[in-house]
Motif scaffolding. Structure first.
Motif, PDB file in Angstrom:
ATOM      1  N   LEU A 406       0.829  -1.206   0.000  1.00 52.62           N
ATOM      2  CA  LEU A 406       0.000   0.000   0.000  1.00 52.62           C
ATOM      3  C   LEU A 406       0.865   1.258   0.000  1.00 52.62           C
ATOM      4  O   LEU A 406       0.565   2.247  -0.696  1.00 52.62           O
ATOM      5  CB  LEU A 406      -0.927  -0.012   1.213  1.00 52.62           C
ATOM      6  CG  LEU A 406      -2.071  -1.044   1.176  1.00 52.62           C
ATOM      7  CD1 LEU A 406      -2.752  -1.129   2.548  1.00 52.62           C
ATOM      8  CD2 LEU A 406      -3.087  -0.681   0.096  1.00 52.62           C
ATOM      9  N   ALA A 407       1.946   1.220   0.770  1.00 55.82           N
ATOM     10  CA  ALA A 407       2.850   2.379   0.807  1.00 55.82           C
ATOM     11  C   ALA A 407       3.491   2.607  -0.560  1.00 55.82           C
ATOM     12  O   ALA A 407       3.615   3.761  -1.029  1.00 55.82           O
ATOM     13  CB  ALA A 407       3.920   2.170   1.881  1.00 55.82           C
ATOM     14  N   ALA A 408       3.879   1.544  -1.219  1.00 55.70           N
ATOM     15  CA  ALA A 408       4.495   1.684  -2.538  1.00 55.70           C
ATOM     16  C   ALA A 408       3.495   2.205  -3.561  1.00 55.70           C
ATOM     17  O   ALA A 408       3.820   3.086  -4.383  1.00 55.70           O
ATOM     18  CB  ALA A 408       5.045   0.320  -2.982  1.00 55.70           C
ATOM     19  N   VAL A 437       3.048   6.893   3.864  1.00 48.64           N
ATOM     20  CA  VAL A 437       3.185   6.167   5.139  1.00 48.64           C
ATOM     21  C   VAL A 437       2.392   6.853   6.226  1.00 48.64           C
ATOM     22  O   VAL A 437       1.738   6.204   7.060  1.00 48.64           O
ATOM     23  CB  VAL A 437       4.673   6.030   5.517  1.00 48.64           C
ATOM     24  CG1 VAL A 437       4.818   5.482   6.934  1.00 48.64           C
ATOM     25  CG2 VAL A 437       5.412   5.142   4.526  1.00 48.64           C
ATOM     26  N   ASP A 438       2.425   8.188   6.250  1.00 50.11           N
ATOM     27  CA  ASP A 438       1.684   8.939   7.280  1.00 50.11           C
ATOM     28  C   ASP A 438       0.178   8.704   7.152  1.00 50.11           C
ATOM     29  O   ASP A 438      -0.538   8.632   8.154  1.00 50.11           O
ATOM     30  CB  ASP A 438       2.008  10.426   7.157  1.00 50.11           C
ATOM     31  CG  ASP A 438       1.726  11.180   8.453  1.00 50.11           C
ATOM     32  OD1 ASP A 438       1.412  10.509   9.464  1.00 50.11           O
ATOM     33  OD2 ASP A 438       1.808  12.413   8.463  1.00 50.11           O
ATOM     34  N   LEU A 439      -0.313   8.597   5.917  1.00 51.01           N
ATOM     35  CA  LEU A 439      -1.739   8.300   5.730  1.00 51.01           C
ATOM     36  C   LEU A 439      -2.092   6.898   6.236  1.00 51.01           C
ATOM     37  O   LEU A 439      -3.180   6.660   6.765  1.00 51.01           O
ATOM     38  CB  LEU A 439      -2.106   8.414   4.252  1.00 51.01           C
ATOM     39  CG  LEU A 439      -2.103   9.821   3.642  1.00 51.01           C
ATOM     40  CD1 LEU A 439      -2.351   9.731   2.139  1.00 51.01           C
ATOM     41  CD2 LEU A 439      -3.145  10.715   4.312  1.00 51.01           C
ATOM     42  N   LEU A 440      -1.150   5.942   6.090  1.00 49.19           N
ATOM     43  CA  LEU A 440      -1.432   4.561   6.469  1.00 49.19           C
ATOM     44  C   LEU A 440      -1.363   4.339   7.979  1.00 49.19           C
ATOM     45  O   LEU A 440      -2.040   3.442   8.507  1.00 49.19           O
ATOM     46  CB  LEU A 440      -0.427   3.619   5.780  1.00 49.19           C
ATOM     47  CG  LEU A 440      -0.694   3.319   4.300  1.00 49.19           C
ATOM     48  CD1 LEU A 440       0.520   2.628   3.672  1.00 49.19           C
ATOM     49  CD2 LEU A 440      -1.932   2.442   4.156  1.00 49.19           C
ATOM     50  N   ILE A 441      -0.551   5.146   8.689  1.00 55.38           N
ATOM     51  CA  ILE A 441      -0.411   4.948  10.136  1.00 55.38           C
ATOM     52  C   ILE A 441      -1.589   5.627  10.826  1.00 55.38           C
ATOM     53  O   ILE A 441      -1.752   6.855  10.749  1.00 55.38           O
ATOM     54  CB  ILE A 441       0.914   5.539  10.644  1.00 55.38           C
ATOM     55  CG1 ILE A 441       2.091   4.815   9.983  1.00 55.38           C
ATOM     56  CG2 ILE A 441       0.991   5.416  12.160  1.00 55.38           C
ATOM     57  CD1 ILE A 441       3.436   5.396  10.341  1.00 55.38           C
ATOM     58  N   PRO A 442      -2.478   4.844  11.521  1.00 51.52           N
ATOM     59  CA  PRO A 442      -3.710   5.441  12.040  1.00 51.52           C
ATOM     60  C   PRO A 442      -3.545   6.259  13.308  1.00 51.52           C
ATOM     61  O   PRO A 442      -4.397   7.078  13.631  1.00 51.52           O
ATOM     62  CB  PRO A 442      -4.588   4.210  12.296  1.00 51.52           C
ATOM     63  CG  PRO A 442      -3.628   3.104  12.566  1.00 51.52           C
ATOM     64  CD  PRO A 442      -2.424   3.381  11.728  1.00 51.52           C
ATOM     65  N   VAL A 461      -7.712   8.471  -3.309  1.00 49.34           N
ATOM     66  CA  VAL A 461      -6.569   7.621  -2.977  1.00 49.34           C
ATOM     67  C   VAL A 461      -6.157   7.820  -1.519  1.00 49.34           C
ATOM     68  O   VAL A 461      -5.860   6.857  -0.789  1.00 49.34           O
ATOM     69  CB  VAL A 461      -5.394   7.913  -3.926  1.00 49.34           C
ATOM     70  CG1 VAL A 461      -4.137   7.165  -3.472  1.00 49.34           C
ATOM     71  CG2 VAL A 461      -5.760   7.535  -5.347  1.00 49.34           C
ATOM     72  N   ALA A 462      -6.153   9.062  -1.063  1.00 49.68           N
ATOM     73  CA  ALA A 462      -5.774   9.343   0.318  1.00 49.68           C
ATOM     74  C   ALA A 462      -6.765   8.695   1.294  1.00 49.68           C
ATOM     75  O   ALA A 462      -6.362   8.100   2.308  1.00 49.68           O
ATOM     76  CB  ALA A 462      -5.700  10.846   0.546  1.00 49.68           C
ATOM     77  N   VAL A 463      -8.065   8.842   0.994  1.00 47.31           N
ATOM     78  CA  VAL A 463      -9.074   8.221   1.866  1.00 47.31           C
ATOM     79  C   VAL A 463      -8.894   6.705   1.892  1.00 47.31           C
ATOM     80  O   VAL A 463      -8.994   6.056   2.947  1.00 47.31           O
ATOM     81  CB  VAL A 463     -10.496   8.609   1.403  1.00 47.31           C
ATOM     82  CG1 VAL A 463     -11.550   7.792   2.140  1.00 47.31           C
ATOM     83  CG2 VAL A 463     -10.727  10.095   1.614  1.00 47.31           C
ATOM     84  N   PHE A 464      -8.623   6.108   0.721  1.00 44.97           N
ATOM     85  CA  PHE A 464      -8.424   4.650   0.656  1.00 44.97           C
ATOM     86  C   PHE A 464      -7.253   4.227   1.527  1.00 44.97           C
ATOM     87  O   PHE A 464      -7.315   3.215   2.252  1.00 44.97           O
ATOM     88  CB  PHE A 464      -8.186   4.240  -0.796  1.00 44.97           C
ATOM     89  CG  PHE A 464      -7.848   2.791  -0.954  1.00 44.97           C
ATOM     90  CD1 PHE A 464      -8.832   1.812  -0.870  1.00 44.97           C
ATOM     91  CD2 PHE A 464      -6.529   2.396  -1.170  1.00 44.97           C
ATOM     92  CE1 PHE A 464      -8.501   0.466  -1.004  1.00 44.97           C
ATOM     93  CE2 PHE A 464      -6.201   1.069  -1.303  1.00 44.97           C
ATOM     94  CZ  PHE A 464      -7.185   0.097  -1.222  1.00 44.97           C
ATOM     95  N   LEU A 465      -6.158   5.000   1.491  1.00 41.66           N
ATOM     96  CA  LEU A 465      -5.003   4.658   2.312  1.00 41.66           C
ATOM     97  C   LEU A 465      -5.311   4.791   3.800  1.00 41.66           C
ATOM     98  O   LEU A 465      -4.882   3.954   4.619  1.00 41.66           O
ATOM     99  CB  LEU A 465      -3.811   5.538   1.936  1.00 41.66           C
ATOM    100  CG  LEU A 465      -3.199   5.292   0.551  1.00 41.66           C
ATOM    101  CD1 LEU A 465      -2.055   6.287   0.305  1.00 41.66           C
ATOM    102  CD2 LEU A 465      -2.692   3.858   0.420  1.00 41.66           C
ATOM    103  N   VAL A 466      -6.066   5.823   4.169  1.00 40.25           N
ATOM    104  CA  VAL A 466      -6.422   6.003   5.587  1.00 40.25           C
ATOM    105  C   VAL A 466      -7.295   4.840   6.079  1.00 40.25           C
ATOM    106  O   VAL A 466      -7.057   4.248   7.131  1.00 40.25           O
ATOM    107  CB  VAL A 466      -7.131   7.352   5.794  1.00 40.25           C
ATOM    108  CG1 VAL A 466      -7.709   7.439   7.208  1.00 40.25           C
ATOM    109  CG2 VAL A 466      -6.163   8.506   5.544  1.00 40.25           C
ATOM    110  N   VAL A 467      -8.334   4.498   5.293  1.00 44.41           N
ATOM    111  CA  VAL A 467      -9.232   3.392   5.677  1.00 44.41           C
ATOM    112  C   VAL A 467      -8.464   2.076   5.718  1.00 44.41           C
ATOM    113  O   VAL A 467      -8.641   1.259   6.633  1.00 44.41           O
ATOM    114  CB  VAL A 467     -10.422   3.310   4.700  1.00 44.41           C
ATOM    115  CG1 VAL A 467     -11.258   2.064   4.958  1.00 44.41           C
ATOM    116  CG2 VAL A 467     -11.286   4.557   4.819  1.00 44.41           C
TER     117      VAL A 467
END
Length: 487
Positions: A406-408, A437-442, A461-467
Motif C-alpha cells: 500500500l505504501a508503494a 506512510v503517514d496516511l497509512l499509520i492510524p 486515494v488518500a481516503v483509501f489509504l487512511v481506511v
C-alpha cells in the motif's frame, strides 16, 4: 453342586469311530474316583443324545477331541480341571457360568447347524427396516451357538480356527467372561457377532485373521492388548465403547467391510491405537471422547468424509507408515462434519509437543477459517478481511507485505500527483513516500498528513489509504489478541 470324580483313564474305552450314548458317556465321565493325574480323554466318538454335565464337578482335565455330538452340549455351571473340545462338532455349546481351572480349548471345532453366511451387526434400525441394534441384550431371551456368560477360565481360551455357523444374530455370547490368560482366536470364523460386553481378559485378545459378523466389546478390559490384524474381517460394527485396554489396540491390515462395517471406539482408553487398515472402512470410525497416547494410522485408509467423529478425541502423538503433510492432516480433521475448535487445537498441540511450531500455526490458522464458516454474514466478512490481511494472527508477514504494498502504491501515485500544500513558510519538503506512510499509520503522525491537501482522484486515494491503515491495524490487534489468548 454334586461332587463327581474322574480318573486318568476310564474302565470303558470306546475306540475312535464308535457310536456311544450320551448317558453312558456322562456316567463314565462322572463315575470314577480321582486318579493319579492326566486327562480323561475320549477321541473320535459319535455321541447320540444330549450330553449334559450341568452343575457337575470333574476334578481332572476332560478331553472330548474330534467327537461328533447330535445335540447341543450342556455344560452350564460345570467345574472342570481343563476342557478340550478341539476338532469336535456340535449344534451348540451352552456353558454359562462354567469354571475351568486350566485351559478351555475349541481349536478347529465346528459348532452350529447352519452355514457361515455373514449376518453383520448393524446400527439402530430405521423405521420399518428392522435390523438389529447394538444395545445391551436381554440375556435371558437371547441365544447363541456358544454361550459363556459369566464363565471363569483360569488358563487360556483357545478358539483358533473355530467355525461358528448358525442362523442367529449372535455367534458367541460371553458377557462378563473372566479369563486369567489370553483369548487365542486366530482364524476364527463366525457367521454372527461376538458379544464380549464387560469381559475381563488378563492378557491379550488375539483375533488375527478372524472373519466375524461384528464384535461388541463394550466395557471390555484387557491387560495386554487387542489384536485384530493380518486379514481380520468384520462385515458389521466393531464396538469397543468404554473399553480399557493396556498395551495396544491394533487393526493393522484388517478389513471393516460392507454392508455395515464400522469402528465405534468412543471412550476407549488405550496407550497405542493402530488404525492402518488394509482398505478404507465401509462405515464410520467413531473416536468420540477416546484417549490414547499414540495414534498410528494411514492416510490411504482414512474413512470417507462425513464418516469420522473426532469430538473430544485426545492423543499425544501421531504416527503414520508414510509421511503425511500437515495440510493433509487438516483434511483428516475436516472429514468430521462436526469438527470444532477443540479437534484443531488437539492436532496443533500434538505438533507443538513434537517441536513443529510451524505446523501448529498452520493448524490454528485452519481452525479459525473452519470456525468462522458458521458465523453470520457480517462475521464471515470480517473473518475474511482478517484472513487476507493477517491470517487471523498466524501469518504476521502478510501484514507487512500489505503495508509495504500500500505504501508503494500510494507513493507511486503521489509522485506524479502532488497535492496542494497547506500552511505557511514552515512547510515541510514534499516526500510522496513519507506522505503515503503517514496516511497509512492510524495513530501516530509524521506531520505530512495535514500539510498537503489532495484534490480530485488524489483525495479518493488518500481516503483509501487512511481506511486501509485503520482496517489493517484493527485486524492486526484482533489477531494478536487471539494468538496471545489462545496460544
Amino acid at each position: 453342586m454334586a461332587r463327581l470324580r474322574g480318573s486318568r483313564r476310564p474302565r470303558w474305552r470306546p475306540a475312535p469311530g464308535d457310536t456311544v450314548d450320551a448317558a453312558r458317556l456322562r456316567e463314565e465321565i462322572t463315575g470314577h474316583e480321582d486318579g493319579a493325574g492326566g486327562p480323561l480323554r475320549f477321541e473320535g466318538l459319535r455321541v447320540r443324545g444330549r450330553l449334559d454335565l450341568s452343575r457337575c464337578r470333574v476334578e481332572s482335565a476332560l478331553e472330548l477331541v474330534d467327537c461328533a455330538f447330535d445335540e447341543p452340549l450342556r455344560l452350564a455351571e460345570l467345574t472342570v480341571g481343563a476342557l478340550d473340545l478341539s476338532g469336535s462338532r456340535a449344534p451348540a455349546l451352552h456353558a454359562n457360568r462354567i469354571t475351568v481351572d486350566g485351559d478351555l480349548r475349541l481349536s478347529g471345532a465346528a459348532l452350529g447347524s447352519g452355514t457361515p453366511v455373514p449376518r453383520p451387526l448393524t446400527g439402530p434400525p430405521a423405521a420399518g427396516d428392522g435390523p438389529r441394534a447394538p444395545r445391551r441384550l436381554s440375556e435371558d431371551s437371547t441365544s447363541a451357538v456358544v454361550e459363556l456368560a459369566d464363565a471363569r477360565i483360569d488358563g487360556n481360551l483357545v478358539v483358533e480356527q473355530l467355525t461358528l455357523a448358525d442362523s442367529g444374530p449372535w455367534s458367541l455370547l460371553a458377557p462378563r467372561l473372566d479369563v486369567s490368560g489370553s483369548v487365542h482366536a486366530r482364524g476364527l470364523t463366525a457367521s454372527g457377532a461376538l458379544y464380549l460386553r464387560d469381559a475381563q481378559i488378563a492378557y491379550a485378545l488375539n483375533l488375527d485373521g478372524a472373519d466375524v459378523g461384528g464384535l461388541d466389546g463394550t466395557g471390555l478390559a484387557c491387560g495386554r492388548g487387542l489384536y485384530a490384524d493380518w486379514g481380520f474381517r468384520s462385515a458389521g460394527q466393531v464396538l469397543l465403547r468404554a473399553a480399557t485396554i493396556e498395551g495396544v489396540v491394533t487393526f493393522h491390515d484388517s478389513v471393516v467391510d460392507a454392508p455395515a462395517g464400522a469402528l465405534l471406539l468412543s471412550r476407549l482408553r488405550v496407550p497405542r491405537l493402530r488404525l492402518d487398515l488394509r482398505e478404507p472402512p465401509a462405515g464410520a470410525v467413531v473416536l468420540q471422547d477416546a484417549a490414547v497416547d499414540v495414534l498410528v494410522d494411514s492416510a490411504a485408509t482414512w474413512p470417507a468424509p462425513g464418516r469420522l467423529n473426532l469430538e473430544g478425541f485426545t492423543y499425544k502423538r501421531l504416527e503414520t507408515a508414510g509421511p503425511v503433510d500437515v495440510r493433509a492432516r487438516i483434511g483428516w480433521l475436516t472429514r468430521d462434519p462436526n469438527a470444532g475448535a477443540g479437534s484443531f487445537e488437539q492436532l496443533a498441540t500434538s505438533y507443538e509437543s513434537a517441536g513443529d511450531e510451524r505446523s501448529a500455526r498452520i493448524v490454528r490458522h485452519a481452525r479459525e477459517r473452519h470456525v468462522r464458516r458458521l458465523d453470520r454474514l457480517s462475521g464471515r466478512a470480517w473473518g475474511l478481511v482478517q484472513d487476507l490481511l493477517f491470517g487471523y494472527g498466524y501469518a504476521p508477514r502478510r501484514a507487512l507485505v500489505w503495508l509495504l504494498s500500500l505504501a508503494a502504491a500510494g507513493s507511486l501515485w503521489f509522485a506524479y500527483h502532488e497535492p496542494r500544500a497547506v500552511g505557511g513558510s514552515g512547510q515541510r519538503a514534499w516526500d510522496p513516500i513519507l506522505y503515503s506512510v503517514d496516511l497509512l499509520i492510524p495513530v501516530a503522525s509524521l506531520g505530512y498528513r495535514g500539510s498537503w491537501d489532495p484534490q480530485g482522484a488524489g483525495k479518493a486515494v488518500a481516503v483509501f489509504l487512511v481506511v486501509s491503515g485503520w482496517t489493517l491495524a484493527t485486524a492486526v490487534l484482533a489477531g494478536a489478541r487471539r494468538v496471545i489468548g489462545k496460544g
